[in-house]
Design a protein around this motif. Structure first.
Motif, PDB file in Angstrom:
ATOM      1  N   GLY A 193       0.788  -1.222   0.000  1.00  0.00           N
ATOM      2  CA  GLY A 193       0.000   0.000   0.000  1.00  0.00           C
ATOM      3  C   GLY A 193       0.818   1.268   0.000  1.00  0.00           C
ATOM      4  O   GLY A 193       0.270   2.365  -0.127  1.00  0.00           O
ATOM      5  N   GLU A 194       2.147   1.119   0.110  1.00  0.00           N
ATOM      6  CA  GLU A 194       3.032   2.288   0.129  1.00  0.00           C
ATOM      7  C   GLU A 194       4.069   2.225  -0.993  1.00  0.00           C
ATOM      8  O   GLU A 194       5.156   2.791  -0.893  1.00  0.00           O
ATOM      9  N   GLU A 195       3.701   1.569  -2.085  1.00  0.00           N
ATOM     10  CA  GLU A 195       4.623   1.382  -3.205  1.00  0.00           C
ATOM     11  C   GLU A 195       4.956   2.726  -3.864  1.00  0.00           C
ATOM     12  O   GLU A 195       4.061   3.525  -4.154  1.00  0.00           O
ATOM     13  N   LYS A 196       6.218   2.932  -4.134  1.00  0.00           N
ATOM     14  CA  LYS A 196       6.669   4.185  -4.739  1.00  0.00           C
ATOM     15  C   LYS A 196       6.656   4.136  -6.262  1.00  0.00           C
ATOM     16  O   LYS A 196       6.647   5.187  -6.913  1.00  0.00           O
ATOM     17  N   THR A 197       6.653   2.934  -6.823  1.00  0.00           N
ATOM     18  CA  THR A 197       6.724   2.786  -8.279  1.00  0.00           C
ATOM     19  C   THR A 197       5.435   2.188  -8.815  1.00  0.00           C
ATOM     20  O   THR A 197       5.093   1.049  -8.485  1.00  0.00           O
ATOM     21  N   PRO A 198       4.694   2.921  -9.630  1.00  0.00           N
ATOM     22  CA  PRO A 198       3.436   2.389 -10.182  1.00  0.00           C
ATOM     23  C   PRO A 198       3.696   1.320 -11.238  1.00  0.00           C
ATOM     24  O   PRO A 198       4.726   1.317 -11.913  1.00  0.00           O
ATOM     25  N   THR A 199       2.726   0.433 -11.376  1.00  0.00           N
ATOM     26  CA  THR A 199       2.740  -0.527 -12.492  1.00  0.00           C
ATOM     27  C   THR A 199       1.619  -0.229 -13.479  1.00  0.00           C
ATOM     28  O   THR A 199       1.546  -0.855 -14.536  1.00  0.00           O
TER      29      THR A 199
END
Length: 230
Positions: free
Chosen positions: A174-180
């Motif tokens: 939930g705190e990912e810095k890089t979107p996919t």
């Protein structure tokens, strides 16, 4: 071993050559055509070792491997959940390719589809990689559902299966810095919804984990390709 996952946003016959730069051993693709029913000669020649499923011949789920690998369909039960392929690589480990759908389910859409699949096949998930477009993130958890994204991640961890992205980059769910994924290819609507989970006992930490950059890939899809080297 190098693995690529990509929701290609359709017309994969025109895009598969873009992935040659990764020299991947295993490629998991969402929204791709069925090679057996394609009229594209180059696509058919490229797809010589694959498993594909889907209701629409132009937009399904596929696992594609180099010819040097033995790809065998496990045919694990799906109960018509959408969409899951379970296979064995070289009779050595399992791989699950997935593309979570809403599936016209008022309750068990998206992560709920995988939660149900997990309950059916949990006892078989040994020496397993899980790769795909989950259409899910912790940020969309609903407190009164036990099949939330967080619950699924917890159940996988109880099986010794963890997310390689979060381990590699030391980030929390939930705190990912890089979107996919960029909704409607909009830079202002970034989300992290594609994942690779791997058995801790069989697969050590990833040697490489890369997510494609929007300025290079948005011409082709709203999802970015993921490259993992194990």
């Amino acid at each position: 071993m190098r693995i690529v996952n990509w929701n290609c946003n359709g017309a994969f016959r025109k895009k598969f050559s873009l992935l040659q730069q990764f020299d991947a051993d295993i490629i998991v693709i969402q929204e791709c055509e069925n090679p057996e029913r394609s009229n594209d000669k180059l696509y058919k020649e490229w797809a010589t070792n694959f498993i594909w499923i889907g209701e629409n011949k132009n937009k399904g789920l596929g696992i594609f491997c180099k010819d040097s690998l033995k790809l065998s369909n496990n045919n694990w039960e799906t109960n018509e959940l959408k969409y899951f392929i379970s296979a064995t690589i070289n009779e050595d480990f399992n791989i699950i390719g997935l593309w979570n759908h809403h599936a016209n389910s008022p309750t068990f859409g998206y992560i709920g589809q995988f939660w149900k699949y997990l309950q059916i096949n949990k006892s078989l998930m040994q020496k397993t990689l899980i790769v795909g477009d989950f259409n899910s993130n912790k940020i969309w958890d609903k407190w009164d559902r036990w099949w939330n994204h967080t619950d699924v991640v917890r159940e996988l961890e109880e099986l010794g299966i963890r997310s390689l992205y979060h381990e590699y980059f030391n980030e929390e769910q939930g705190e990912e810095k890089t979107p996919t994924f960029y909704l409607q290819k909009n830079s202002l609507k970034p989300y992290h919804i594609d994942y690779v989970f791997a058995d801790k006992k069989l697969f050590e930490s990833a040697k490489k984990f890369e997510i494609g950059e929007k300025n290079k890939w948005s011409e082709w899809s709203d999802h970015m390709p993921i490259l993992i080297e194990l």
